[in-house]
Design an enzyme around this catalytic site. Structure first.
Site, short mmCIF file in Angstrom:
data_model
loop_
_atom_site.label_atom_id
_atom_site.label_comp_id
_atom_site.label_asym_id
_atom_site.label_seq_id
_atom_site.Cartn_x
_atom_site.Cartn_y
_atom_site.Cartn_z
N GLU A 1 0.80 -1.22 0.00
CA GLU A 1 0.00 0.00 0.00
C GLU A 1 0.83 1.28 0.00
O GLU A 1 0.50 2.23 -0.69
CB GLU A 1 -0.94 0.03 1.22
N HIS B 1 -9.87 -5.47 11.10
CA HIS B 1 -10.51 -5.30 9.79
C HIS B 1 -11.84 -4.58 9.88
O HIS B 1 -12.65 -4.67 8.97
CB HIS B 1 -10.74 -6.68 9.15
#
Lengths: 359, 396
Positions: A82, A151
């Site tokens: 990322e 998450h």
């Protein structure tokens, strides 16, 4: 030919989405896919980058068909890096391209957050206008189902606190189409917070919404349901919950006005304040952590601008102040439920005796 | 060493376009040689390579180029030393990272490329900005936070940009500029521009993970990205051997080829960058390690002598100074006399002094500038000052 703002207030009947018949139905997934498709078709500078966006057709199938249609130069599968690919996206935006960078969930955006904030958000200011950054960072945000603490975080308040960013969060398919198109066309960095659990939900869409020129204005909230007794603000999935709460409240004689924020930054303070000046009571609803959350900002804004109009303290409904647990019963307690919104609205209307008093 | 000797040809034609990027508001122009008869010079040391061939040690140059190198580097040197004084006089605040000693990298690189190629660097950016065409006034005004600064006073030392020359800054977060640079290269390839991007970083930044992430993607996608490690051997106060298990930065690309270059030799830098540009356009990313040195500490708050000896610093200055190297080359080839070079330096001093005087007169930004450029398109939203009931603004 920019957006047409849909400020027309929906009649109460269309709140009951399962009854829509005449209008075409579209899932949020289809809405996002069609918005991406149309914007990529209209502007060759727009390209999509992220993990699994190409050959896999998108981790959540949002980019289905796009690789086949636009080719590997415009739909790019990245490695699981990322920081690297977000930085590359921002660099491409510096040069004048219009990247759409997908994070598989916004939890992973934390690996790239330096590029979002320091490389993207602040550049136009630091360069006194030389370096604008027309990039969109998009992906699912907030809790899904049973995915656990790492998450499930909602990043709306973190990103929305940063000047230089625009932060949008759609609820319906119309929101998804109009806001994503606006985000891609916007010359500034936009953080676009979707919701995994909404991807499969269907909403009615008018012909106007389906038109490829359709666009929603950034910075304008939508009054999903008009009411006079209490204002409920929400964004993303919580809009649906707020609307359900409003139905329940209606049966008990409380007429709630539900505001779909759509834009977290800029925040539509004038719509929120105008509503509170009418109803005199406010419930803010969000999935994210309560401290320093979106609701805290809305509450502060209303206290600053409309203090004399408040007949009750502002109520905040938010995710629990804990990392997201896995067990189903605990998870249920960690996110707002419809009954939480109903209870808070009643409190604001002085219809419920607080539990503490009963000890 | 095959040196071709030329008869001195100090023509008096003025080469205004050579001086233009370096002058702010200038009166006197000295005639400098415009002779472009080729001269061949050997680099100080041969190149060392990793996974690729080395370019030749013999570099083609000419009198015009060598005199330009001298002038440009002397100007940069003078500018950085002047910035040191301004900082100590408290006219420059916050961060000030000086480049003196490293001038050959900026100047050699610029000589090998065009303004279509992009450069991005970190916070030691004053000289790179000037090499890309920035003026002295823009530099000093920005350092002092004035309106005439290249970022209108809103950026400061670490945030110089010149987009019309494809100079993308000016970045304060160590290592961030490398993925950004690879993004520029991506955009160049996407736009079919046949140009490359040089992303500069230091030996300290070389250990950043995002660098390897960006290099991996660049190699997979064949991006025309040239990663240039300006190895001045110290990441702030930490020597390279204390920070990197493998300080052979030109080899750290693994699958990506690399070249080790004497960064104090402007001609070697030029040769390496020419080689790298050709390589990157055909074969994707390549790493250049420039062996260079900074005379100042990391920044103005660092004396630079607690982690290195004064002998080391003076040693480099005596043996390897980039400006002196070019001066010796010019004198040994009879391209100019000592007096002519001294006159150039005097002129430069005046240019710098004039720019500083002008910058000192320049005003601070208007208060309304607090709220400008937050967005490219402000949408008429409100922004707030410290006391929002007192100071609000609408963003255009």
């Amino acid at each position: 030919m920019l957006g047409q703002s849909l400020l027309k207030i929906r009649p109460a009947i269309s709140v009951l989405r399962s009854y829509s018949s005449a209008a075409k139905q579209m899932t949020v997934r289809e809405a996002l896919n069609s918005a991406l498709d149309e914007e990529m078709s209209a502007d060759p500078k727009v390209f999509l980058m992220g993990e699994e966006v190409g050959e896999y057709q998108g981790a959540y199938k949002i980019s289905k068909g796009l690789l086949e249609k636009y080719g590997p130069e415009r739909v790019l599968d990245t490695p699981i890096t990322e920081a690297g690919f977000a930085g590359i996206g921002v660099g491409a935006a510096y040069y004048g391209l219009k990247p759409v960078v997908e994070f598989m969930t916004f939890n992973f955006s934390m690996q790239a957050i330096d590029h979002i904030i320091n490389s993207a958000a602040k550049s136009n200011y630091m360069s006194a206008g030389q370096m604008s950054v027309p990039i969109v960072f998009r992906g699912p945000n907030g809790a899904a189902a049973g995915v656990g603490a790492q998450h499930s975080q909602c990043y709306a308040s973190w990103y929305a606190s940063c000047p230089g960013l625009k932060v949008l969060s759609p609820y319906s398919s119309e929101d998804a189409r109009g806001l994503l198109k606006a985000a891609i066309r916007d010359p500034d960095p936009v953080v676009f917070l979707e919701n995994e659990l909404l991807y499969g939900e269907s909403f009615p869409v008018s012909d106007e919404v389906l038109d490829s020129s359709f666009c929603l204005p950034i910075g304008k909230a939508k009054i999903e349901r008009k009411g006079k007794d209490v204002t409920i603000t929400a964004f993303s999935k919580m809009v649906g919950y707020a609307l359900k709460a409003a139905e329940i409240l209606e049966k008990e004689g409380i007429d709630a006005e539900v505001i779909n924020l759509r834009s977290i930054r800029p925040l539509d303070r004038s719509t929120i304040n105008a509503s509170v000046r009418k109803t005199n009571r406010l419930i803010t609803v969000e999935e994210g952590f309560p401290q320093h959350g979106v609701g805290a900002e809305i509450c502060a804004s209303v206290v600053e601008e409309s203090f004399a109009y408040l007949d009750a303290p502002v109520e905040r409904i938010a995710g629990a102040d804990v990392p997201m647990p896995y067990a189903a019963n605990l998870e249920r307690m960690a996110v707002p439920q419809v009954e939480d919104i109903v209870r808070a609205a009643k409190r604001a209307c002085y219809r419920v005796v607080p539990l503490a008093a009963a000890a | 060493m095959a040196l071709s000797r030329l008869a001195s040809s100090s023509s008096s034609s003025r080469s205004a376009d050579l001086l233009k990027p370096l002058c702010s508001a200038i009166s006197l122009r000295r005639p400098i040689s415009t002779d472009t008869t080729p001269i061949t010079v050997e680099t100080s040391v041969p190149f060392t390579s990793h996974q690729c061939d080395t370019p030749s040690r013999s570099v083609q140059t000419n009198a015009k180029e060598l005199l330009t190198f001298f002038r440009d580097m002397a100007l940069m040197r003078r500018m950085e030393i002047a910035a040191d004084s301004l900082y100590k006089a408290k006219l420059i605040r916050g961060f000030c990272h000086l480049y003196d000693g490293q001038e050959a990298v900026a100047v050699g690189m610029e000589a090998s490329i065009t303004k279509k190629d992009c450069i991005i660097t970190a916070y030691r950016d004053h000289c790179t900005f000037v090499a890309r065409g920035g003026t002295l006034l823009e530099v000093f005004a920005e350092l002092m936070g004035r309106q005439a600064g290249c970022s209108r006073g809103k950026g400061g030392s670490m945030h110089f940009y010149k987009k019309d020359s494809n100079f993308y800054g000016g970045h304060g977060i160590v290592g961030a500029q490398v993925p950004l640079g690879c993004g520029l290269a991506f955009a160049q390839k996407y736009s079919k521009d046949e140009a490359v991007t040089f992303a500069l970083y230091g030996d300290g930044a070389a250990n950043q993970g995002q660098l390897f992430e960006a290099l991996n993607i660049s190699a997979l996608w064949d991006l025309p990205a040239i990663l240039v490690c300006e190895n001045n051997h110290y990441g702030m106060g930490t020597a390279e051997w204390r920070a990197a298990k493998s300080p052979a930065y030109y080899k750290r690309g693994d699958y990506a080829p690399g070249l080790k270059v004497d960064g104090m030799d402007a001609l070697a830098v030029k040769q390496a960058c020419t080689f790298a540009k050709e390589h990157a356009l055909k074969n994707g990313p390549i790493i250049l390690e420039m062996d260079t040195y900074r005379y100042h500490g990391h920044s103005m708050s660092d004396p630079g002598s607690t982690y290195r000896t004064r002998d080391e610093i003076t040693g480099v200055r005596q043996e390897r100074d980039p400006v002196e190297r070019i001066r010796k080359l010019i004198l040994s080839h009879d391209l100019a006399t000592e007096k002519e070079l001294k006159d150039i330096e005097k002129e430069i001093r005046k240019e710098v002094d004039d720019a500083i005087a002008q910058a000192k007169e320049n005003p601070l930004p208007e208060s309304s500038e607090l709220f400008t450029n937050v967005y490219a398109k402000g949408l008429g939203v409100e922004s707030f000052g410290a006391d929002r009931k007192e100071v609000r603004a609408v963003l255009p």
